[in-house]
Design an enzyme around this catalytic site. Structure first.
Site, PDB file in Angstrom:
ATOM      1  N   ARG A 137     -52.464-125.462 -10.944  1.00  0.00           N
ATOM      2  CA  ARG A 137     -53.735-125.549 -11.300  1.00  0.00           C
ATOM      3  C   ARG A 137     -54.784-125.802 -10.875  1.00  0.00           C
ATOM      4  NH1 ARG A 137     -51.872-126.930 -17.924  1.00  0.00           N
ATOM      5  NH2 ARG A 137     -50.748-125.606 -18.292  1.00  0.00           N
ATOM      6  N   ARG A 146     -50.395-131.195 -13.039  1.00  0.00           N
ATOM      7  CA  ARG A 146     -49.078-131.305 -14.275  1.00  0.00           C
ATOM      8  C   ARG A 146     -49.474-130.017 -13.880  1.00  0.00           C
ATOM      9  NH1 ARG A 146     -48.720-129.438 -18.902  1.00  0.00           N
ATOM     10  NH2 ARG A 146     -50.770-129.179 -19.587  1.00  0.00           N
ATOM     11  N   LEU A 205     -45.264-130.837 -22.871  1.00  0.00           N
ATOM     12  CA  LEU A 205     -43.938-130.609 -24.140  1.00  0.00           C
ATOM     13  C   LEU A 205     -43.098-131.627 -23.382  1.00  0.00           C
ATOM     14  CD1 LEU A 205     -45.333-127.594 -25.085  1.00  0.00           C
ATOM     15  CD2 LEU A 205     -46.130-129.463 -25.379  1.00  0.00           C
ATOM     16  N   GLY A 221     -48.463-142.716 -32.905  1.00  0.00           N
ATOM     17  CA  GLY A 221     -48.567-142.440 -32.419  1.00  0.00           C
ATOM     18  C   GLY A 221     -47.307-141.117 -32.785  1.00  0.00           C
ATOM     19  N   HIS A 271     -58.305-127.055 -16.453  1.00  0.00           N
ATOM     20  CA  HIS A 271     -57.656-126.188 -15.994  1.00  0.00           C
ATOM     21  C   HIS A 271     -58.295-124.661 -15.968  1.00  0.00           C
ATOM     22  CE1 HIS A 271     -55.270-123.061 -18.344  1.00  0.00           C
ATOM     23  NE2 HIS A 271     -54.117-123.981 -18.969  1.00  0.00           N
ATOM     24  N   ALA A 318     -44.644-136.660 -28.508  1.00  0.00           N
ATOM     25  CA  ALA A 318     -43.703-138.436 -28.037  1.00  0.00           C
ATOM     26  C   ALA A 318     -43.552-139.131 -29.229  1.00  0.00           C
ATOM     27  CB  ALA A 318     -44.246-138.455 -26.551  1.00  0.00           C
ATOM     28  N   GLY A 319     -44.881-139.374 -30.249  1.00  0.00           N
ATOM     29  CA  GLY A 319     -43.762-140.084 -31.572  1.00  0.00           C
ATOM     30  C   GLY A 319     -43.039-140.305 -32.075  1.00  0.00           C
ATOM     31  N   SER A 364     -54.141-119.987 -22.578  1.00  0.00           N
ATOM     32  CA  SER A 364     -53.361-120.092 -22.107  1.00  0.00           C
ATOM     33  C   SER A 364     -53.207-120.261 -20.619  1.00  0.00           C
ATOM     34  CB  SER A 364     -52.200-119.772 -22.966  1.00  0.00           C
ATOM     35  OG  SER A 364     -51.031-120.268 -22.115  1.00  0.00           O
ATOM     36  N   HIS A 410     -58.988-130.566 -19.307  1.00  0.00           N
ATOM     37  CA  HIS A 410     -57.614-130.327 -19.991  1.00  0.00           C
ATOM     38  C   HIS A 410     -56.516-131.315 -19.783  1.00  0.00           C
ATOM     39  CE1 HIS A 410     -54.595-127.444 -21.633  1.00  0.00           C
ATOM     40  NE2 HIS A 410     -53.616-128.106 -21.078  1.00  0.00           N
TER      41      HIS A 410
HETATM   42  C1  LIG Z   1     -55.307-126.699 -25.763  1.00  0.00           C
HETATM   43  C2  LIG Z   1     -54.143-127.013 -24.997  1.00  0.00           C
HETATM   44  C3  LIG Z   1     -53.029-126.400 -25.423  1.00  0.00           C
HETATM   45  C4  LIG Z   1     -51.877-126.764 -24.247  1.00  0.00           C
HETATM   46  N1  LIG Z   1     -50.845-126.314 -24.057  1.00  0.00           N
HETATM   47  C5  LIG Z   1     -49.633-126.685 -23.543  1.00  0.00           C
HETATM   48  C6  LIG Z   1     -48.456-126.142 -22.894  1.00  0.00           C
HETATM   49  O1  LIG Z   1     -48.634-125.024 -23.545  1.00  0.00           O
HETATM   50  N2  LIG Z   1     -47.347-126.867 -22.190  1.00  0.00           N
HETATM   51  C7  LIG Z   1     -47.633-127.634 -22.285  1.00  0.00           C
HETATM   52  O2  LIG Z   1     -46.251-128.062 -21.573  1.00  0.00           O
HETATM   53  N3  LIG Z   1     -48.009-128.799 -22.755  1.00  0.00           N
HETATM   54  C8  LIG Z   1     -49.109-128.608 -22.688  1.00  0.00           C
HETATM   55  N4  LIG Z   1     -50.443-128.938 -23.459  1.00  0.00           N
HETATM   56  C9  LIG Z   1     -50.525-130.659 -23.590  1.00  0.00           C
HETATM   57  C10 LIG Z   1     -49.675-130.784 -24.031  1.00  0.00           C
HETATM   58  O3  LIG Z   1     -49.836-130.029 -25.496  1.00  0.00           O
HETATM   59  C11 LIG Z   1     -50.362-132.837 -24.487  1.00  0.00           C
HETATM   60  O4  LIG Z   1     -50.297-133.580 -23.772  1.00  0.00           O
HETATM   61  C12 LIG Z   1     -48.772-132.926 -25.478  1.00  0.00           C
HETATM   62  O5  LIG Z   1     -49.257-132.078 -26.567  1.00  0.00           O
HETATM   63  C13 LIG Z   1     -49.469-134.900 -25.584  1.00  0.00           C
HETATM   64  O6  LIG Z   1     -48.145-134.980 -26.735  1.00  0.00           O
HETATM   65  P1  LIG Z   1     -48.553-137.192 -26.807  1.00  0.00           P
HETATM   66  O7  LIG Z   1     -47.388-136.358 -27.956  1.00  0.00           O
HETATM   67  O8  LIG Z   1     -48.180-137.483 -26.002  1.00  0.00           O
HETATM   68  O9  LIG Z   1     -49.431-137.468 -27.632  1.00  0.00           O
HETATM   69  P2  LIG Z   1     -50.754-136.348 -28.635  1.00  0.00           P
HETATM   70  O10 LIG Z   1     -49.890-135.210 -29.226  1.00  0.00           O
HETATM   71  O11 LIG Z   1     -51.826-136.052 -28.250  1.00  0.00           O
HETATM   72  O12 LIG Z   1     -50.860-137.207 -29.809  1.00  0.00           O
HETATM   73  C14 LIG Z   1     -50.897-138.259 -30.248  1.00  0.00           C
HETATM   74  C15 LIG Z   1     -51.003-139.240 -31.380  1.00  0.00           C
HETATM   75  O13 LIG Z   1     -51.337-140.446 -31.175  1.00  0.00           O
HETATM   76  C16 LIG Z   1     -52.130-141.151 -31.970  1.00  0.00           C
HETATM   77  N5  LIG Z   1     -52.975-141.930 -31.648  1.00  0.00           N
HETATM   78  C17 LIG Z   1     -53.754-142.423 -30.829  1.00  0.00           C
HETATM   79  N6  LIG Z   1     -54.257-143.289 -30.773  1.00  0.00           N
HETATM   80  C18 LIG Z   1     -54.660-143.743 -31.670  1.00  0.00           C
HETATM   81  C19 LIG Z   1     -54.746-144.680 -32.552  1.00  0.00           C
HETATM   82  N7  LIG Z   1     -55.718-145.787 -32.254  1.00  0.00           N
HETATM   83  N8  LIG Z   1     -54.243-145.372 -33.643  1.00  0.00           N
HETATM   84  C20 LIG Z   1     -53.416-144.602 -34.381  1.00  0.00           C
HETATM   85  N9  LIG Z   1     -53.041-143.385 -33.779  1.00  0.00           N
HETATM   86  C21 LIG Z   1     -53.171-142.365 -33.059  1.00  0.00           C
HETATM   87  C22 LIG Z   1     -52.925-139.481 -32.981  1.00  0.00           C
HETATM   88  O14 LIG Z   1     -52.696-139.765 -33.800  1.00  0.00           O
HETATM   89  C23 LIG Z   1     -51.890-138.691 -32.651  1.00  0.00           C
HETATM   90  O15 LIG Z   1     -51.090-138.951 -33.309  1.00  0.00           O
HETATM   91  C24 LIG Z   1     -51.805-127.878 -23.711  1.00  0.00           C
HETATM   92  C25 LIG Z   1     -52.420-129.393 -24.187  1.00  0.00           C
HETATM   93  C26 LIG Z   1     -53.832-128.545 -24.954  1.00  0.00           C
HETATM   94  C27 LIG Z   1     -54.697-129.399 -25.072  1.00  0.00           C
END
Ligand SMILES: Cc1cc2nc3c(=O)[nH]c(=O)nc-3n(C[C@H](O)[C@H](O)[C@H](O)COP(=O)(O)OP(=O)(O)OC[C@H]3O[C@@H](n4cnc5c(N)ncnc54)[C@H](O)[C@@H]3O)c2cc1C
Length: 643
Positions: free
Chosen positions: A335, A440, A446, A45, A271, A49-50, A289, A406
């Site tokens: 929310r 949440r 984020l 990922g 949401h 986070a990743g 948003s 969401h």
């Molecule tokens: C439209 C939208 C707007 C948002 N706005 C906000 C905001 O304003 N503020 C806020 O705090 N949060 C917001 N959120 C929530 C927030 O964006 C997400 O919870 C957060 O970015 C998730 O980050 P993450 O690193 O955990 O996962 P992600 O960003 O989803 O990344 C997942 C990663 O894992 C990889 N991956 C997944 N499965 C596999 C696999 N099997 N093999 C290899 N790679 C894999 C993908 O390729 C990707 O790189 C929003 C969400 C959405 C949908």
């Protein structure tokens, strides 16, 4: 708490809450700088986070392998985040503090999160902003140059830092630059377009992963001393959601099948401000948003089925239902509360728009008060996006919005170190069961993803690695890897071999309908039992009748989707089962049998003040429940009130 072979120990440090994290960092075992390069770590990922974790571990000197299924780490779904990121900097001098952010988050989560984790998150929120500013993230600034903030739901202070409506994109570019630097330096080896399809566990420890190259179909193994999953949320189990189409549960679900407990799967977030669906064939929903609720006012016509255009409805004939019901927080209630209130209005036939499936989000007052240029500056890209999708100009007519799936608060169970119950297997970001309890607060995902990746994991992973100094990784020709590779290969070929009559999307849509109708914004025993009776036959039909076009050896998105939907068809059952067992309403989990007289969520703290962590027992078998009790020393559970 222990049942059978699983030991559930959250490893929360002793001592006063303000000191736990510092004390813990002092207590963990360290790996000295010269020894770090002797350890290999896999990070799956590259979202916030990743990418943050891989970059930070690389910077520390570990040898890191990073994987994502997109063509570039920069395309991780985090890029979609719009509104902002919380931090208790108190730049506005409006009474914010680490304790207030901690308090708001525990309360916002309806008292279903761990106090110690949430307090640490609030503390680290300060470091995150500094880190991102140092990276050059272009946060909005006030005229004098200070970073600007705005308000988000569930808070009465202004603590959300933002970069227009593109905060996720800017933060991800920061994390990606840090990652790219480590790739260049050779500490991180990047594997894009590579999907992890299983975890390998040997002698009770995570030993590596098995992946499929999405362009060639080749299946390979990768070993490491520790495996980190940062693979995002599972909202797409509902088919329609605000998530990117690629978001899925596969990595977490496969880890679950290998022994990692899945916590609180029923805690999903709906949401309130999304563009309403325009027909039943739509495959994606778009978020508007939460930041828009700073200046937009939510209302419906008072009269049932009022067909007039919004500008023809006088002020006195509008119902600003959030301001009426929750005067203290108004349009900025959390929310879950805002979503249920909108659903109530639409169910009562006061919905607006061609399908009567929305409520208004109106900026006319703000435009008159502040001027269109100020609104344009704050939300320009969001207004543009809305107009492109609906053909309506929100400067001229109110937006129409309706709640949509969401975010997922549930995920793999992790301890205070972010390690799952499988030693050496970590989980970060939205993929873990996280710090958000049953709901949440906006702008907290984020914050959590970056706290996990930049600060928590880099500090805690050495505790696991230090005693392994000198131990080689398990070689990939070990029978443990070979067996999992064979499993993965059989699964992929099995999907291609069904050669049935229905598309993968057809099954996904059917599953989504079952989930949304029976386990969506409102759930009941009856609806959940219905879902649980409908999912297994759909899953069987999928394996009998799915048609996956194309072949394994080239890029084949139908095949990728098929694997993900197969996992959703198993996972959806657990989600509904968890919802059925939790006989209370809390946050995003609203059981219609458990509500107050005025329709608010009614918790049962005596019986459900715990994390539900599920242990896999085989497909279609009832999973074993392990409970982690939640204790509240600093924020005492009470009926949440935003009035
Ligand atoms: C439209 C939208 C707007 C948002 N706005 C906000 C905001 O304003 N503020 C806020 O705090 N949060 C917001 N959120 C929530 C927030 O964006 C997400 O919870 C957060 O970015 C998730 O980050 P993450 O690193 O955990 O996962 P992600 O960003 O989803 O990344 C997942 C990663 O894992 C990889 N991956 C997944 N499965 C596999 C696999 N099997 N093999 C290899 N790679 C894999 C993908 O390729 C990707 O790189 C929003 C969400 C959405 C949908």
């Amino acid at each position: 708490m222990s049942t059978g072979t699983v030991v559930l120990d959250s490893h929360i440090p002793e001592g006063p809450i303000e000191e736990k994290w510092d004390q813990h960092r002092f207590d963990v075992k360290l790996v000295n700088p010269a020894n770090k390069r002797r350890f290999e770590v896999i990070v799956v990922g590259t979202g916030l986070a990743g990418a943050a974790a891989a970059a930070s571990l690389g910077e520390l000197g570990y040898r890191v392998k990073s994987f994502c299924f997109q063509d570039s780490p920069r395309r991780a779904h985090s890029i979609a985040a719009q509104g902002g990121i919380n931090a208790a900097k108190n730049y506005k001098n409006d009474g914010d503090s680490v304790f207030r952010l901690f308090y708001d988050t525990v309360k916002g989560g309806d008292y279903r999160s761990r106090e110690a984790n949430v307090y640490r998150l609030a503390q680290l929120s300060l470091n995150i902003i500094d880190q991102c500013v140092a990276q050059g993230v272009p946060f909005a600034r006030e005229y004098g140059g200070l970073l600007d903030t705005r308000s988000f739901g569930g808070a009465q202070v202004s603590r959300t830092f933002y970069a227009r409506g593109q905060t996720g994109q800017q933060l991800l570019l920061g994390a990606y630059q840090a990652l790219a630097r480590q790739i260049h330096l050779g500490t991180v080896e990047m594997h894009p377009r590579t999907e992890m399809l299983d975890v390998v566990v040997k002698d009770g420890r995570a030993a590596g992963i098995v992946v499929r190259d999405l362009t060639t179909g080749e299946i390979t193994s990768h070993s490491a001393h520790a495996v980190v999953l940062a693979t995002g949320g599972y909202g797409n189990v509902f088919f329609l959601s605000t998530n990117a189409k690629g978001c899925n549960v596969t990595a977490a679900w496969r880890a679950h099948r290998r022994g990692a407990l899945f916590a609180n799967p029923c805690f999903t977030q709906i949401h309130p401000t999304c563009i309403p669906a325009s027909d039943e064939f739509q495959s994606k929903l778009t978020l508007m948003s939460e930041s828009l609720r700073n200046d937009g006012r939510i209302w419906v016509p008072q009269e049932f089925g009022d067909g007039r255009s919004p500008d023809q409805i006088p002020e006195g004939e509008r119902d600003y239902f959030l301001e009426r019901r929750y005067p203290a927080f108004g349009n900025l209630v959390p929310r879950d509360v805002a979503s249920r209130a909108a659903k109530r209005e639409v169910d009562a036939e006061r919905g607006v728009g061609p399908l009567k499936n929305g409520v208004y989000l109106d900026f006319s007052g703000a435009i008159a008060r502040l001027g269109a240029d100020v609104i344009e500056e704050r939300y320009g890209n969001l207004f543009q996006m809305y107009e492109r999708i609906t053909g309506e100009d929100p400067f001229a007519v109110p937006m129409r919005i309706y709640p949509a799936v969401h975010y997922t608060m549930g995920g793999l169970w992790v301890d205070y170190n972010l390690m799952t119950n499988v030693p050496g297997l970590y989980c970060l970001g939205e993929a873990n069961f996280s710090d958000h309890g049953a709901n949440r607060l906006g702008a907290s995902a984020l914050m959590q993803g970056l706290a996990d990746g930049y600060f928590v994991l880099p500090a805690t992973i050495s505790d696991y690695l230090a005693p392994l100094l000198g131990e080689p990784v398990v070689p990939t020709d070990d029978p443990a890897f070979q067996e999992v590779e064979r499993d993965v290969d059989d699964r992929v070929r099995g999907l291609l071999g069904v050669n049935g009559s229905r598309t993968v999307d057809w099954f996904h849509r059917e599953l989504g309908k079952i989930m949304w109708d029976n386990c969506g914004m409102a759930r009941s025993r009856e609806s959940l039992e219905k879902a649980l009776s409908e999912i297994p036959p759909l899953r069987e039909e999928f394996h009998r009748d799915v048609r996956v076009l194309g072949e394994n050896e080239t890029l084949n998105q139908s095949l990728e989707k098929a694997g993900r939907v197969a996992d959703f068809l198993e996972f959806g059952e657990l989600l509904c089962y968890d919802a059925l067992q939790r006989e209370e309403s809390c946050g995003g989990h609203f059981r219609v049998e458990h509500q107050t007289e005025d329709g608010e969520a009614l918790r049962d703290d005596d019986n459900f003040s715990h994390v539900s962590a599920w242990e896999f027992q085989g497909v279609g078998q009832t999973e074993t429940l392990h409970k982690e009790p939640l204790e509240f020393e600093y924020v005492h559970p009470s009926q949440r009130s935003y009035k």
